[in-house]
Design an enzyme around this catalytic site. Structure first.
Site, short mmCIF file in Angstrom:
data_model
loop_
_atom_site.label_atom_id
_atom_site.label_comp_id
_atom_site.label_asym_id
_atom_site.label_seq_id
_atom_site.Cartn_x
_atom_site.Cartn_y
_atom_site.Cartn_z
CB ALA A 1 -0.87 -0.01 1.25
N GLY B 1 0.50 -5.15 0.67
CA GLY B 1 -0.59 -5.20 -0.29
C GLY B 1 -0.18 -5.80 -1.63
CD GLU C 1 -2.54 -7.90 2.37
OE1 GLU C 1 -2.16 -6.74 2.10
OE2 GLU C 1 -3.22 -8.18 3.37
CD GLU D 1 1.14 -6.12 5.75
OE1 GLU D 1 1.92 -7.04 6.11
OE2 GLU D 1 0.57 -6.12 4.66
#
Ligand code: COA
Length: 259
Positions: free
Chosen positions: A66, A111, A114, A134
Site C-alpha cells: 500500500a 498489499g 496480497e 505490516e
C-alpha cells in the site's frame, strides 16, 4: 479505455495489465486501486479479454505494498474503511471469471503480496521477494493477507510470515507453494504467457465454471461438493461440452466456441 496508473495491452485474448508507478515501486495508491477496480469490472464482461497477466513496471518491483504516505494520521474508522475498500477490489480480482496470473517481477510486499494472493495463480522471477512487513509499521495485513495466505501455504508458515514480517525469496516461495513457477527475469513474461496461452486453448465456459468451483473450496466439503455438481451440470449444457466429447471420440482437436 485508458488509465492513469495502468498500462494495458491485449493480444490474442491475453491482457497484460502493468501497474505503472515505478517511482514508488508500484505502491498501491488510491488511484491504482480505483484503476484496478475499474479495469477488472470492465474486463469481466469484455469478450476481447480471455485471461489476464498482472505485473508491475520496472525491473525491481511487482508492488511494494500500500502507499505508505496514505497511512499518515489514519484513524481507526478510516483504517477500517481503507481495508474494506482494498478487500473489495481484491475480491473482484479473485472472483474474475477468467484466469488471472500474477507475474511477480520483484518485490511483492504487504498489499503487493496480497494482490498476488488474490490472483488465481502466481509465477515469479528469480529476483522476486515476498513478504508481509505490516508489523514493522504497527499494523496488520488488511487486504486479505491473514485470510488468503494461510489458505495457500498453510497456517503455520503463514503465521511465521506475518509475525516476523520477513521477506522470502522466489525459490522459498516456490517451495511452500506460494508461486507455481520461478523463471529467470528475462524469461518471466514469456513463461507466464506460455502458461496462460495453454490454459486459453481449453473451453472458455469450462474455465469459468472451474474457477467458480475452486472458489467454493473454502466452504465445508459437503457444500462445496454440491456446488461442484451443480456447476458440472451447467458445463453439460454447453455446446463446447458436446464439441469436446465429439472431438475426443473423432480423434481430432476440439474447436471451442465459448458457448
Ligand atoms: N509506499 C510508498 N512509497 C514507497 C513504498 C510504499 N509502500 N515502497 C517504496 N516506496 C518509495 C520510496 O519511498 C522511494 O521513494 P523516493 O525515491 O521518493 O524516496 C522509492 O519508492 C524507492 O524505494 P526505496 O526504499 O528507496 O528502495 P530500496 O531499494 O532501498 O528498498 C524496499 C526497497 C521495497 C525494501 C523498500 O522500499 C520498502 O521497504 N518499502 C516498503 C515496503 C512495505 O513496508 N510495504 C508494506 C506497506 S503496508
Amino acid at each position: 479505455m485508458t488509465f492513469q496508473t495502468l498500462d494495458v495491452a491485449v493480444d490474442d485474448g491475453m491482457a497484460t495489465v502493468t501497474i505503472d508507478q515505478p517511482d514508488t515501486l508500484n505502491a498501491l495508491s488510491r488511484q491504482v486501486m480505483n484503476d484496478l477496480d475499474a479495469w477488472f469490472a470492465w474486463a469481466a464482461a469484455a469478450p476481447v479479454v480471455e485471461g489476464v497477466l498482472l505485473t508491475g513496471a520496472g525491473p525491481k518491483s511487482f508492488v511494494a505494498g500500500a502507499d505508505i504516505k496514505q497511512f499518515k494520521d489514519m484513524g481507526p474508522e478510516e483504517g477500517k474503511a481503507f481495508a474494506e475498500r482494498g478487500q473489495a477490489v481484491f475480491s473482484r480480482i479473485e472472483r474474475f471469471p477468467k484466469p488471472v496470473i500474477a507475474v511477480v517481477n520483484g518485490f511483492a510486499l504487504g498489499g503487493g503480496s496480497e494482490l498476488a494472493l488474490a490472483c488465481h495463480m502466481r509465477v515469479a522471477s528469480k529476483n522476486a521477494r515476498f513478504g508481509q512487513p505490516e508489523v514493522n509499521l504497527g499494523i496488520i495485513p488488511g487486504y486479505g493477507g491473514t485470510q488468503r495466505l494461510p489458505r495457500i501455504v498453510g497456517k503455520g508458515l503463514a503465521t511465521e510470515l506475518v509475525l516476523t514480517g520477513e521477506m522470502i525469496s522466489a525459490d522459498r516461495a516456490y517451495e511452500i507453494g506460494l508461486v507455481n513457477h520461478v523463471f529467470e527475469p528475462e524469461d518471466l513474461m514469456e513463461g507466464a504467457r506460455k502458461l496462460l496461452r495453454g490454459i486459453l486453448t481449453k473451453a472458455p465456459r469450462a474455465l469459468t465454471l472451474t474457477l467458480e468451483a475452486l472458489a467454493a473450496s473454502d466452504l465445508p466439503v459437503e457444500r462445496g461438493l454440491q456446488y461442484e455438481a451443480a456447476l458440472f451440470g451447467q458445463a453439460c449444457a454447453t455446446e463446447d461440452f458436446e464439441e469436446g466429447v465429439d472431438a475426443f471420440l473423432g480423434r481430432r482437436q476440439p474447436e471451442f466456441k465459448g458457448r
